[in-house]
Scaffold this active site. Structure first.
Site, PDB file in Angstrom:
ATOM      1  N   TRP A 220      32.416 169.557  54.878  1.00 40.82           N
ATOM      2  CA  TRP A 220      31.334 168.705  55.350  1.00 40.82           C
ATOM      3  C   TRP A 220      31.693 167.275  55.966  1.00 40.82           C
ATOM      4  CZ3 TRP A 220      29.590 172.998  56.919  1.00 40.82           C
ATOM      5  CH2 TRP A 220      29.251 173.974  55.812  1.00 40.82           C
ATOM      6  N   ASP A 221      32.482 166.661  55.285  1.00 43.76           N
ATOM      7  CA  ASP A 221      32.822 165.325  55.512  1.00 43.76           C
ATOM      8  C   ASP A 221      33.812 165.598  56.695  1.00 43.76           C
ATOM      9  OD1 ASP A 221      31.711 163.521  53.720  1.00 43.76           O
ATOM     10  OD2 ASP A 221      33.342 163.773  52.227  1.00 43.76           O
ATOM     11  N   LEU A 222      34.617 166.383  56.651  1.00 47.01           N
ATOM     12  CA  LEU A 222      35.668 166.429  57.945  1.00 47.01           C
ATOM     13  C   LEU A 222      35.073 167.168  59.016  1.00 47.01           C
ATOM     14  CD1 LEU A 222      38.652 168.203  55.753  1.00 47.01           C
ATOM     15  CD2 LEU A 222      38.503 165.795  56.865  1.00 47.01           C
TER      16      LEU A 222
ATOM     17  N   GLY B 293      33.183 164.085  60.452  1.00 49.40           N
ATOM     18  CA  GLY B 293      34.218 163.379  60.982  1.00 49.40           C
ATOM     19  C   GLY B 293      34.331 163.658  62.522  1.00 49.40           C
TER      20      GLY B 293
END
Length: 432
Positions: free
Chosen positions: A171-173, A176
């Site tokens: 989810w972070d990627l 981003g």
């Protein structure tokens, strides 16, 4: 001391001329800045003196320098400014709102308010674009792991006995890349209308939107389904993992009819498997039917893989319709997969001063109209403080040294910013 590394001179990419200030930590916003920098944008990451809370994150090299930080922030210009100091905040404001056709863009996943809030910054640059990532849409804090557990995925990962967290911060990627998309969309809007804007995004919304887009929300509401954990089976089609004779593992997938025929043909189980499936009422001529029969299919394929080494499996599964791949550790990936080497034009071995020389990726995008930007070195935190203050704000050496003496800014002393004008990488072909 080695002089700072220049990253601005070699930027022929499609985003050349775009200047983005990044005030961030961890993965989501830094990965957005990395994606933009890899396409030629001048990304200026601001950290407090000594680095932000992710400055020393594992893995680190023998000297304690963070390979994580270097890998996620290479190709950016790094400046150290104290955000707690009134003069430091004023400098940050001036950098964010500095004039220029491609400037006035801020990306952050940190709490910014007061004179660094959107309305305050707009007073200095009315066309400001600010993309702000929060943890959760309800205002609470969240990180990838706390969002992932709430989105259902750990309960259908593994064998179902306990939740299994994915080691990939997916989810972070994804956030981003969503941030990078937001920057480009807002910048296009500004070019068409002259208007800047504040774009808000929550990490939780990224996860829940993806969950809905994959049909998992609809499956619950329309069908009342409760999906179970199925190990390495591929949900909704046929796919499974198999141990080989030399204790390696391979993943095979058959989604289309052509892929299915290639798999059962190469492994020699077509006739016997079809007879067994028919005897117990399974259909193997549809994707859903093969999903229902997955355990039977794997029972037939398991002995075939168990009698062969991974090399023998590779020799046998040569039909281009076959979808399969070996499981590899990170070390095996680097040693065995030519796609993760300088044979792939996305990669080059780059000398990152203070961190080491290692294989470094540029953008996976290859544009026909412009050369791919070579991977750039990672700065040591604060390396470009003097350069950026001079280039963007026009400050002289004496002023910069005064700010350094007052500990408003960090970085190497003025006059030590001479730097190479090309990336410190192995020679790379002109890739288009």
């Amino acid at each position: 001391m080695t002089p700072p590394v220049a990253v601005e001179a070699a930027r022929p990419g499609p985003l050349a001329g775009l200047r983005v200030v990044e005030f961030s930590a961890f993965v989501a916003a830094p990965s957005a800045g990395l994606a933009l920098a890899q396409l030629g944008a001048d990304v200026i990451r601001i950290d407090p003196p000594g680095g932000n809370i992710d400055a020393n994150r594992l893995p680190v090299n023998a000297d304690g320098a963070s390979l994580y930080w270097a890998s996620l922030n290479h190709g950016k210009r790094s400046v150290e400014i104290d955000p707690r100091s009134p003069r430091g905040r004023a400098l940050m404001r001036d950098l964010i709102a500095a004039p220029g056709d491609g400037g006035g863009v801020l990306v952050t996943n940190l709490g910014v308010d007061g004179e660094l809030g959107y309305e305050a910054l707009r007073a200095y640059r009315p066309d400001l674009i600010m993309v702000m990532l929060a943890g959760s849409s309800d205002g609470t804090n969240a990180v990838d792991y706390t969002v992932n557990c709430a989105a259902g995925f750990p309960l259908v990962t593994g064998d179902g006995r306990t939740p299994v967290n994915h080691v990939l911060p997916a989810w972070d990627l994804l956030a981003g890349q969503t941030i990078a998309t937001a920057v480009l969309a807002a910048e296009r809007h500004r070019r068409l209308t002259g208007e800047g804007q504040l774009v808000r995004l929550a990490l939780s919304d990224v996860a829940f939107a993806a969950t809905a887009s994959l049909g998992y929300v609809a499956d619950v509401e329309v069908n009342g389904s409760s999906r179970r954990a199925d190990g390495n089976f591929l949900y909704g089609a046929y796919g499974d993992a198999f141990r080989t004779a030399d204790e390696r593992w391979a993943m095979v997938v058959a989604i289309s009819e052509r892929q299915w025929r290639a798999l059962v043909g190469a492994t020699g189980v077509a006739d016997a498997l079809a007879a067994a499936a028919a005897a117990i009422g399974y259909r193997l001529d549809t994707e859903a039917g093969r999903w229902e029969a997955r355990e039977l299919v794997s029972a037939f394929l398991k002995p075939w893989f168990a009698r062969r080494t991974l090399a023998e499996v590779s020799t046998a599964l040569t039909d281009r319709a076959l979808l399969w791949g070996p499981y590899r550790s990170f070390a095996q990936m680097l040693a065995e997969d030519p796609r993760v080497s300088e044979a792939n034009p996305m990669f080059a071995r780059v000398e990152h001063p203070g961190y080491g020389r290692f294989l470094t990726a540029t953008s996976p995008l290859a544009f026909a109209a412009s050369p791919r930007t070579a991977p750039m070195p990672a700065a040591r935190i604060g390396d470009h403080t003097a350069d950026v203050l001079a280039d963007v704000l026009g400050l002289g050496p004496d002023t910069i040294e005064g700010l350094r003496a007052e500990r408003v800014v960090g970085g190497p002393a003025a006059g030590r910013s001479a730097a190479p004008t090309a990336p410190l990488a192995s020679p790379a072909p002109d890739i288009r």
